[in-house]
Structure formats: C-alpha cells, structure tokens
Design a protein around this motif. Structure first.
Motif, PDB file in Angstrom:
ATOM      1  N   ASP A 167       0.829  -1.205   0.000  1.00  0.00           N
ATOM      2  CA  ASP A 167       0.000   0.000   0.000  1.00  0.00           C
ATOM      3  C   ASP A 167       0.869   1.263   0.000  1.00  0.00           C
ATOM      4  OD1 ASP A 167      -2.292  -1.509   0.012  1.00  0.00           O
ATOM      5  OD2 ASP A 167      -2.695  -1.257   2.162  1.00  0.00           O
ATOM      6  N   THR A 168       2.053   1.173   0.586  1.00  0.00           N
ATOM      7  CA  THR A 168       2.958   2.318   0.642  1.00  0.00           C
ATOM      8  C   THR A 168       3.656   2.538  -0.693  1.00  0.00           C
ATOM      9  OG1 THR A 168       3.339   1.941   2.991  1.00  0.00           O
ATOM     10  CG2 THR A 168       4.972   3.260   1.838  1.00  0.00           C
ATOM     11  N   ILE A 169       4.148   1.466  -1.322  1.00  0.00           N
ATOM     12  CA  ILE A 169       4.911   1.656  -2.563  1.00  0.00           C
ATOM     13  C   ILE A 169       4.025   1.929  -3.772  1.00  0.00           C
ATOM     14  CG2 ILE A 169       6.914   0.355  -1.780  1.00  0.00           C
ATOM     15  CD1 ILE A 169       6.017  -1.957  -3.601  1.00  0.00           C
ATOM     16  N   VAL A 170       2.733   1.830  -3.622  1.00  0.00           N
ATOM     17  CA  VAL A 170       1.835   2.202  -4.721  1.00  0.00           C
ATOM     18  C   VAL A 170       2.060   3.666  -5.093  1.00  0.00           C
ATOM     19  CG1 VAL A 170      -0.612   2.569  -5.282  1.00  0.00           C
ATOM     20  CG2 VAL A 170       0.125   0.420  -4.280  1.00  0.00           C
ATOM     21  N   GLU A 180       8.311  -4.520  -5.836  1.00  0.00           N
ATOM     22  CA  GLU A 180       7.782  -5.388  -4.787  1.00  0.00           C
ATOM     23  C   GLU A 180       8.897  -6.256  -4.215  1.00  0.00           C
ATOM     24  OE1 GLU A 180       4.365  -8.781  -4.065  1.00  0.00           O
ATOM     25  OE2 GLU A 180       4.578  -7.903  -6.054  1.00  0.00           O
ATOM     26  N   TYR A 181       9.818  -6.686  -5.089  1.00  0.00           N
ATOM     27  CA  TYR A 181      11.025  -7.399  -4.688  1.00  0.00           C
ATOM     28  C   TYR A 181      12.210  -6.480  -4.902  1.00  0.00           C
ATOM     29  CZ  TYR A 181       8.451 -11.743  -4.253  1.00  0.00           C
ATOM     30  OH  TYR A 181       7.582 -12.710  -3.857  1.00  0.00           O
ATOM     31  N   VAL A 182      13.155  -6.479  -3.992  1.00  0.00           N
ATOM     32  CA  VAL A 182      14.273  -5.538  -4.036  1.00  0.00           C
ATOM     33  C   VAL A 182      15.563  -6.239  -3.624  1.00  0.00           C
ATOM     34  CG1 VAL A 182      12.783  -3.562  -3.494  1.00  0.00           C
ATOM     35  CG2 VAL A 182      13.889  -4.807  -1.640  1.00  0.00           C
ATOM     36  N   SER A 183      16.670  -5.552  -3.820  1.00  0.00           N
ATOM     37  CA  SER A 183      17.925  -6.061  -3.264  1.00  0.00           C
ATOM     38  C   SER A 183      18.161  -5.425  -1.892  1.00  0.00           C
ATOM     39  CB  SER A 183      19.102  -5.785  -4.200  1.00  0.00           C
ATOM     40  OG  SER A 183      19.263  -4.398  -4.405  1.00  0.00           O
ATOM     41  N   ALA A 184      17.685  -4.187  -1.699  1.00  0.00           N
ATOM     42  CA  ALA A 184      17.830  -3.521  -0.400  1.00  0.00           C
ATOM     43  C   ALA A 184      16.882  -2.346  -0.304  1.00  0.00           C
ATOM     44  CB  ALA A 184      19.265  -3.043  -0.210  1.00  0.00           C
ATOM     45  N   ILE A 185      16.523  -2.010   0.924  1.00  0.00           N
ATOM     46  CA  ILE A 185      15.748  -0.813   1.222  1.00  0.00           C
ATOM     47  C   ILE A 185      16.457  -0.127   2.382  1.00  0.00           C
ATOM     48  CG2 ILE A 185      13.598   0.036   2.244  1.00  0.00           C
ATOM     49  CD1 ILE A 185      12.090  -1.945   0.561  1.00  0.00           C
ATOM     50  N   GLY A 186      16.630   1.172   2.263  1.00  0.00           N
ATOM     51  CA  GLY A 186      17.310   1.893   3.322  1.00  0.00           C
ATOM     52  C   GLY A 186      16.549   3.131   3.745  1.00  0.00           C
TER      53      GLY A 186
END
Length: 189
Positions: A167-170, A180-186
């Motif tokens: 709901d946030t990344i929309v 939806e799939y990532v290598s990293a989030i910071g």
C-alpha cells in the motif's frame, strides 16, 4: 496498474520482498541484544529485560514465555539451565516484547517532520537472460505514514506487513510492481 508478483525468480532474478527488507531495517533500529541467548550473558540480559517490571512479565507471558516465576528465578541465579525449547521461547518473547516497546518511539521518529525518505534498490538481474531483463533504477520515496507498517512489524504479522508495504509503494506510480522485490531498502530513524 501492475499486479502482485506471483512467480518471482522464474527467469533468475534475485532479491527479497520489500516488506522483509523493511522488517530487517526496523529490526536494526530495535537494537536487540547481540550476545546469543545460548551464552550465559545473553540469557541473563534477556531474562532481566523480560522480568524488570510487571508489565514486561505480562508481555512475556503473552508472547509465549509461560514458565513459573520460580523457574525464571532459578535461571537468573544460575541454579538451572533452560532447555533448547525454552531458549527459543525466551528469544522469541524477547524480540516480540522489544518490538512492542520500540514501536511507539519508531513511529514518532519515522512520521516526524513530514515522513521519512526511503531508498529502494531494485532486485538483482545479473542472472537473467538479456531478453527478459527490465530497465530498473534506484528509486526514492518519501513515506509520510508509517503507522500500518510499524504496527504490523511490532505484532510480527508478516502478511499484514507485506500488505502495508505494498500500500505504501503504490505511491511510486504505475511502476510499483517492479519494486515489490528488491535487493535492499534503506531509511533512517
């Protein structure tokens, strides 16, 4: 509008769910005890944390640590050693109680000042055949409301955390499904 990814990695892409990356980052902010529960020092630190007040003891019971006060006292005094199953319950209860205690502070920090900037690094496509590779780039997003994400993380509810994160990344627009799939989030708190 893109749909949720159902078969991630089919062509060789590598990464993790964005909600798992967010949970890892929030876990780092929680500042867990680093000494393992199997070491005496780590065990004592967790037991002291879980028994320092009536509220902490009640939260530990609700989190699954259902041993008697007499048993906990024997563990603290070193007269008895918890079984492997009890050590797992102690670790689980400690992490649950710690997340609940830190959640309010994190919400205040993450929501403060108009939100928190999140850096999203796309998943790894190095093993994907060139024909199937997407053009992905690093993205950033200012998340203004963290309530649902932090609430789901504090409760340990991975499916609710995943829903809250999607709901946030929309807010990324029509490309949100690519992240939806990532290598990293910071992000920082």
């Amino acid at each position: 509008m893109p749909e949720r990814t159902h078969d991630f990695g089919h062509y060789g892409a590598r990464g993790i769910k964005g909600s798992d990356a967010v949970a890892r980052q929030l876990d780092e902010f929680a500042g867990y005890i680093t000494t393992p529960v199997t070491a005496q020092r780590g065990l004592l630190a967790r037991l002291h944390y879980l028994t320092k007040s009536d509220h902490a003891r009640q939260a530990a019971r609700e989190a699954g640590l259902t041993v008697t006060d007499r048993t906990v006292k024997a563990w603290l005094e070193g007269k008895r050693r918890p079984s492997r199953a009890s050590l797992e319950k102690i670790e689980s209860a400690y992490r649950t109680v710690r997340r609940q205690n830190v959640a309010r502070y994190l919400l205040r920090r993450l929501n403060g000042g108009g939100g928190t900037r999140v850096e999203i690094h796309p998943f790894n496509q190095s093993q994907v055949d060139r024909r199937f590779q997407r053009v992905l780039e690093y993205r950033s997003l200012n998340v203004r409301q963290w309530d649902a994400v932090v609430r789901a993380w504090a409760a340990g509810d991975t499916s609710a955390l995943d829903e809250a994160w999607v709901d946030t990344i929309v807010d990324l627009g029509s490309q949100w499904g690519q992240y939806e799939y990532v290598s990293a989030i910071g992000f920082a708190a």
